[in-house]
Design an enzyme around this catalytic site. Structure first.
Site, PDB file in Angstrom:
ATOM      1  N   SER A  69     -10.818  -1.143   5.668  1.00  0.00           N
ATOM      2  CA  SER A  69      -9.984  -0.809   4.513  1.00  0.00           C
ATOM      3  C   SER A  69      -9.333  -2.000   3.833  1.00  0.00           C
ATOM      4  O   SER A  69      -8.836  -1.877   2.713  1.00  0.00           O
ATOM      5  CB  SER A  69      -8.903   0.194   4.914  1.00  0.00           C
ATOM      6  OG  SER A  69      -9.473   1.445   5.195  1.00  0.00           O
TER       7      SER A  69
ATOM      8  N   LYS B 271       0.824  -1.207   0.000  1.00  0.00           N
ATOM      9  CA  LYS B 271       0.000   0.000   0.000  1.00  0.00           C
ATOM     10  C   LYS B 271       0.860   1.259   0.000  1.00  0.00           C
ATOM     11  O   LYS B 271       1.894   1.313   0.674  1.00  0.00           O
ATOM     12  CB  LYS B 271      -0.909  -0.049   1.231  1.00  0.00           C
ATOM     13  CG  LYS B 271      -2.049   0.931   1.250  1.00  0.00           C
ATOM     14  CD  LYS B 271      -2.986   0.594   2.411  1.00  0.00           C
ATOM     15  CE  LYS B 271      -4.169   1.535   2.483  1.00  0.00           C
ATOM     16  NZ  LYS B 271      -5.129   1.130   3.537  1.00  0.00           N
TER      17      LYS B 271
ATOM     18  N   SER C   2      -9.516   1.632   1.943  1.00  0.00           N
ATOM     19  CA  SER C   2      -8.449   2.355   1.273  1.00  0.00           C
ATOM     20  C   SER C   2      -7.382   1.446   0.658  1.00  0.00           C
ATOM     21  O   SER C   2      -6.467   1.932  -0.007  1.00  0.00           O
ATOM     22  CB  SER C   2      -7.779   3.325   2.264  1.00  0.00           C
ATOM     23  OG  SER C   2      -7.280   2.626   3.394  1.00  0.00           O
TER      24      SER C   2
END
Length: 480
Positions: free
Chosen positions: A181, A81, A157
């Site tokens: 997320s 990420k 996310s």
């Protein structure tokens, strides 16, 4: 061996490298070819680490040639990420301001995965600063596309990782989760995702400076993997679990707990809080419940989870109170329109006073106690990760109604992050061209129970990915 090595699971890839059926360099090159083919259509991989990945793979091959033992993830490519540091690579958070913020060291989970032989192949897209909303759209890299349907969001996310894994660009991804997320993009993209217990995996989220964040950020954010199979999740879980001197929160709890008496009880709540659930999601929960019954679990429908609405309110007040002092500065970093989600959230939830904040912290402990008592009676909970099928991109930032709808949809993720318990998102099938799924929640530090139950669901309902994305080229991030 298949010609398309990227189609193999992470477990199969590592076994093939250790057995010398393929080289780690061949494995990485297969994924790089897949990224070149697919990423222009989905824009999930942001900073491609092609040469670094080949060099790391060559080191794996050299160790094998020298007769040295290889790790459990030998040669397996993974994405990281955009908010998680990889040594020597900018940790941009998807913001233009941080495009040159080069990481001096790997984050603890990246270091653990490297030590197990895994190969970082690229960073993955996120909402700007992880604050611009649920949809994966960053100021620096643009929109990530759901490979199943361009009209819906891939979630976030950790949306870039979910898309990269679903389309075969990486065997697994390293995301993080503070309220859904990992689990929401897993459900929206048809992959599996693990949010561990608070304190299970070591982490260091001081990417923007030397100071540690406040109590909400310390307790709520957990790094976690996304993969195509539960077996791959189990392998990455075993690698990531443990302690690290950089994280005094990580506790030395065994990765596997004592066996429970059979049959293990599972509480089923398809409509947490009674706030509504889409028929497709309700059916997915029912399908997963049937799979667990078939596997020998004692599946019980229960009225509700403990203190859901209170947990959501306390979560919101604590997070907003901690965040409010920095908001004027942070707002300037989010790019055009990127501040709408947080701005509306703060209008809805005012910061607490000092006295109120102290009471909220006490309520937090009380809610965790209620959940511990609930999970003592029912070691597992089955419910939705999101109470609707995938929604349109940016719904949560469009207006107040969209914000409320998304907040309601993720409510079980929010509550389970708040109480710090583990959860695994697992697919249940495809309906109207879109993946659907559920999450299995467990007692604190009993990820093994969640993995066993998720495996039982997957064994009966199948694996949905890797898959080829729909739609034309959409562009890609720098370096891809």
């Amino acid at each position: 061996m298949p010609d398309d090595l990227w189609r193999m699971s992470a477990v199969e890839q590592a076994e093939a490298v250790r057995d010398a059926d393929v080289s780690a360099v061949e494995l990485v090159d297969s994924h790089l070819d897949r990224i070149a083919e697919v990423n222009p259509r989905v824009n999930a991989v942001t900073q491609l680490l092609a040469e670094r990945a080949r060099e790391a793979a060559a080191c794996v091959d050299a160790r094998r040639a020298a007769g040295e033992p290889l790790g459990p993830l030998a040669g397996v490519p993974f994405t990281v990420k955009e908010s998680t540091p990889v040594e020597g690579v900018p940790t941009t958070f998807g913001a233009k301001r941080f495009r040159t913020l080069v990481a001096s060291a790997d984050a603890p989970p990246v270091a653990r995965l490297r030590a197990a032989g895994a190969v970082p192949i690229g960073h993955s897209n996120i909402p700007t600063l992880i604050l611009a909303g649920m949809h994966t759209r960053s100021e620096l890299f643009g929109d990530t596309v759901n490979p199943w349907d361009r009209a819906v969001t891939p979630g976030g996310s950790s949306g870039g990782d979910a898309v990269a894994v679903a389309t075969g660009m990486a065997a697994f991804g390293l995301g993080n989760d503070s309220g859904g997320s990992v689990r929401i993009p897993a459900q929206f993209c048809g992959v599996a995702g693990l949010k561990p217990s608070t304190g299970r995996f070591p982490a260091d989220h001081r990417a923007l400076g030397p100071d540690d964040p406040g109590p909400a950020s310390q307790m709520l954010v957990t790094d976690g993997p996304l993969a195509r199979t539960v077996r791959d999740l189990r392998l990455t879980y075993e690698v990531l679990a443990g302690t690290d001197p950089r994280d005094p929160r990580a506790v030395p709890v065994p990765a596997y707990g004592a066996p429970l008496p059979h049959p293990v009880k599972v509480a089923v709540v398809a409509n947490p809080g009674g706030h509504g659930v889409h028929p497709t999601v309700r059916r997915a929960v029912g399908t997963a419940a049937d799979a667990l019954r078939d596997a020998g679990y004692d599946v019980c429908e229960v009225p509700d989870v403990p203190r859901l609405d209170e947990a959501l309110e306390v979560y919101g007040r604590i997070v907003v109170t901690e965040f409010a002092p920095t908001w004027p500065a942070v707002r300037t970093l989010l790019g055009e329109g990127g501040d709408r989600y947080i701005a509306m959230t703060m209008e809805r939830t005012p910061p607490a006073t000092v006295d109120e904040f102290m009471k909220l912290m006490g309520s937090w402990l009380g809610i965790r106690r209620s959940w511990a008592e609930f999970l003592h009676e029912y070691p597992l909970l089955l419910g939705p990760s999101f109470t609707e099928p995938p929604v349109e991109p940016g719904l949560e930032s469009r207006d107040r109604a969209g914000l409320e709808r998304v907040a309601s949809g993720m409510r079980l993720c929010t509550a389970t992050s708040f109480v710090g318990v583990p959860a695994i998102a697992v697919p249940t099938g495809v309906v109207d061209g879109l993946p659907c799924g559920v999450q299995v929640v467990g007692r604190a530090f009993r990820e093994d129970l969640c993995l066993d139950a998720a495996q039982a669901i997957e064994d009966r309902l199948g694996v949905l990915t890797p898959m080829n994305p729909v739609g034309p080229r959409v562009g890609s991030g720098p370096g891809v």
